[in-house]
Design an enzyme around this catalytic site. Structure first.
Site, PDB file in Angstrom:
ATOM      1  N   ASP A   6       0.848  -1.196   0.000  1.00 58.79           N
ATOM      2  CA  ASP A   6       0.000   0.000   0.000  1.00 58.79           C
ATOM      3  C   ASP A   6       0.889   1.254   0.000  1.00 58.79           C
ATOM      4  OD1 ASP A   6      -2.486   1.281   0.138  1.00 58.79           O
ATOM      5  OD2 ASP A   6      -2.411   1.420   2.329  1.00 58.79           O
ATOM      6  N   SER A  27     -12.365   4.636   5.573  1.00 56.73           N
ATOM      7  CA  SER A  27     -12.838   4.841   6.949  1.00 56.73           C
ATOM      8  C   SER A  27     -13.656   6.112   7.100  1.00 56.73           C
ATOM      9  CB  SER A  27     -11.642   4.914   7.904  1.00 56.73           C
ATOM     10  OG  SER A  27     -10.967   3.687   7.892  1.00 56.73           O
ATOM     11  N   ASN A  37     -10.142   0.553   0.366  1.00 56.78           N
ATOM     12  CA  ASN A  37      -9.061   0.496   1.355  1.00 56.78           C
ATOM     13  C   ASN A  37      -9.563   0.989   2.702  1.00 56.78           C
ATOM     14  OD1 ASN A  37      -7.467  -0.130  -0.829  1.00 56.78           O
ATOM     15  ND2 ASN A  37      -5.846   1.308  -0.276  1.00 56.78           N
TER      16      ASN A  37
HETATM   17  P1  13P Z   1      -8.354   4.963   5.988  1.00 54.45           P
HETATM   18  O1  13P Z   1      -7.340   4.875   7.092  1.00 54.45           O
HETATM   19  O2  13P Z   1      -9.000   6.302   5.921  1.00 54.45           O
HETATM   20  O3  13P Z   1      -9.303   3.849   6.015  1.00 54.45           O
HETATM   21  O4  13P Z   1      -7.533   4.840   4.613  1.00 54.45           O
HETATM   22  C1  13P Z   1      -6.907   3.627   4.319  1.00 54.45           C
HETATM   23  C2  13P Z   1      -6.251   3.671   2.998  1.00 54.45           C
HETATM   24  O5  13P Z   1      -6.716   4.265   2.060  1.00 54.45           O
HETATM   25  C3  13P Z   1      -4.993   2.906   2.851  1.00 54.45           C
HETATM   26  O6  13P Z   1      -4.422   3.067   1.598  1.00 54.45           O
END
Ligand code: 13P
Length: 294
Positions: free
Chosen positions: A82, A211, A230
Site C-alpha cells: 500500500d 474509513s 481500502n
Molecule cells: P483509511 O485509514 O481512511 O481507512 O484509509 C486507508 C487507505 O486508504 C490505505 O491506503
C-alpha cells in the site's frame, strides 16, 4: 488461496461488487481479516503500507505468514503493497512475494507520475504481479484534502494515464481522504465523476480512505463502479474500542486476553463490512477462482 489481486479485481469488476483491502500490521490482524473473509465466503486483500512495514509489519515475517494463512482458506487472498512510492520499496515488495503493488506517485507532476508507474508496471507484470496506480490525490482527512476538488481525478487525463502506465487498477480521488474526518463529518463524494471515470475506463477502480465514509456513501460508491475499498483507520478503531471497553470493565485484563479481544473485534468489523460491499459469496457456489498469478 493466495492469488494475484488482478484475479480478484477482474471478477469484482465483471460482477459489480467491491472487495475490502484492509491494512494489517501484525499476525492477529491478518488472521482476523483472512478468517473473516473465509467465513463470509468472500475474496479479500491484505494491505501493508511502507510505514507500517518499517514500524511493525516486517515483510520477511509477514509475507510467509500471510501466504500460509491464505493457503489454509478456500477464498482468494491477495497481498498488496500500500502506497509504495520509492522504486526500491516496489522492487523489494516484489522480491518478498507480494502479489500486488501500489505505486503512489500522485503528488508528483503528471508526466513523472506516468514515468514511475509505467516503469513499475513493466517490472511487475513480467513477474505476474498486479499494479495499482493513483491519479488525482487522496490526501489526509484532518487536512480537509477530501473537499479540494482540484485534487480529484481528472476524467480527461485518466484514459491517457491508464493507457500509458499499463496499470491493472486505478485509485481515484472523488472526495474521500485518509484517516479520521472531523467529528460528525461525513465526506461528500463526487458520484458523477465516478460514473464518468467508470464509463471511460471500464476497469477496476479503487477507493482509498474508506474509513468514516458512512454506509450510504460506500454502498453508492460500489454501485458506481468501485471494486476495492481500502480501510485502515476504522479497522484499528474496531480493535481499540473493544480493548478500551474491556479495560474499562476489567482493568486487569492481561496482554494475551486483550489481544484475543482485539482480533475478534477486527474480524467482526470485516465480516460486517463484507456484507455491505457485496463480496459475500462472490464466487457463488461451485464457481472457482482463477488461481494463476496473473
Ligand atoms: P483509511 O485509514 O481512511 O481507512 O484509509 C486507508 C487507505 O486508504 C490505505 O491506503
Amino acid at each position: 488461496m493466495y492469488v494475484s489481486m488482478k484475479d480478484i479485481l477482474t471478477h469484482a469488476n465483471a460482477h459489480n461488487y467491491a472487495v475490502m483491502a484492509v491494512n494489517s500490521v501484525n499476525m492477529e490482524m491478518a488472521r482476523a481479516v483472512i478468517t473473516a473473509a473465509a467465513e463470509e465466503n468472500s475474496p479479500i486483500i491484505v494491505n501493508i503500507g511502507v510505514g507500517q512495514m518499517a514500524k511493525l509489519a516486517h515483510p520477511t515475517e509477514m509475507v510467509p505468514m500471510i501466504k500460509e494463512l491464505a493457503e489454509k482458506v478456500n477464498v482468494p487472498v491477495a497481498l498488496n503493497l500500500d502506497h509504495g512510492s520509492k522504486f526500491e520499496d516496489e522492487t523489494a515488495a516484489m522480491r518478498y512475494g507480494f502479489s500486488s503493488v501500489m505505486i503512489d506517485a500522485s503528488s508528483l507532476p503528471y508526466e513523472e507520475n506516468i514515468r514511475r508507474v509505467a516503469q513499475i508496471s513493466a517490472l511487475a507484470h513480467a513477474k505476474g504481479i498486479c499494479v495499482e496506480g493513483e491519479l488525482g490525490h487522496v490526501g489526509q482527512a484532518d487536512a480537509g484534502d477530501n473537499s479540494q476538488v482540484d485534487l480529484y481525478t481528472n476524467v480527461a487525463q485518466a484514459r491517457d494515464y491508464v493507457d500509458r502506465t499499463g496499470i491493472d487498477a486505478l485509485a481515484v480521488a472523488i472526495g474521500t481522504a485518509h484517516g479520521d474526518y472531523p467529528k460528525g463529518m461525513k465526506p461528500v463524494l463526487d458520484f458523477n465523476r465516478l460514473a464518468e471515470l467508470k464509463a471511460e475506463l471500464k476497469m477496476p477502480l479503487v477507493l482509498h480512505g474508506g474509513s468514516g465514509s458512512g454506509e450510504e456513501n460506500i454502498r453508492k460508491a460500489v454501485a458506481g463502479g468501485i471494486n476495492k475499498i481500502n480501510v485502515c483507520t476504522d479497522a484499528f478503531h474496531a480493535a481499540e474500542n473493544a480493548m478500551k471497553a474491556k479495560w474499562a470493565e476489567a482493568p486487569g485484563t492481561n496482554y494475551l486476553d486483550i489481544m484475543v479481544i482485539a482480533e475478534a473485534a477486527i474480524k467482526q468489523f470485516v465480516k460486517d463490512y463484507i456484507q455491505i460491499i457485496g463480496s459475500k459469496n462472490a464466487y457463488g457456489y461451485g464457481e472457482t477462482v482463477n488461481t494463476s498469478k496473473e
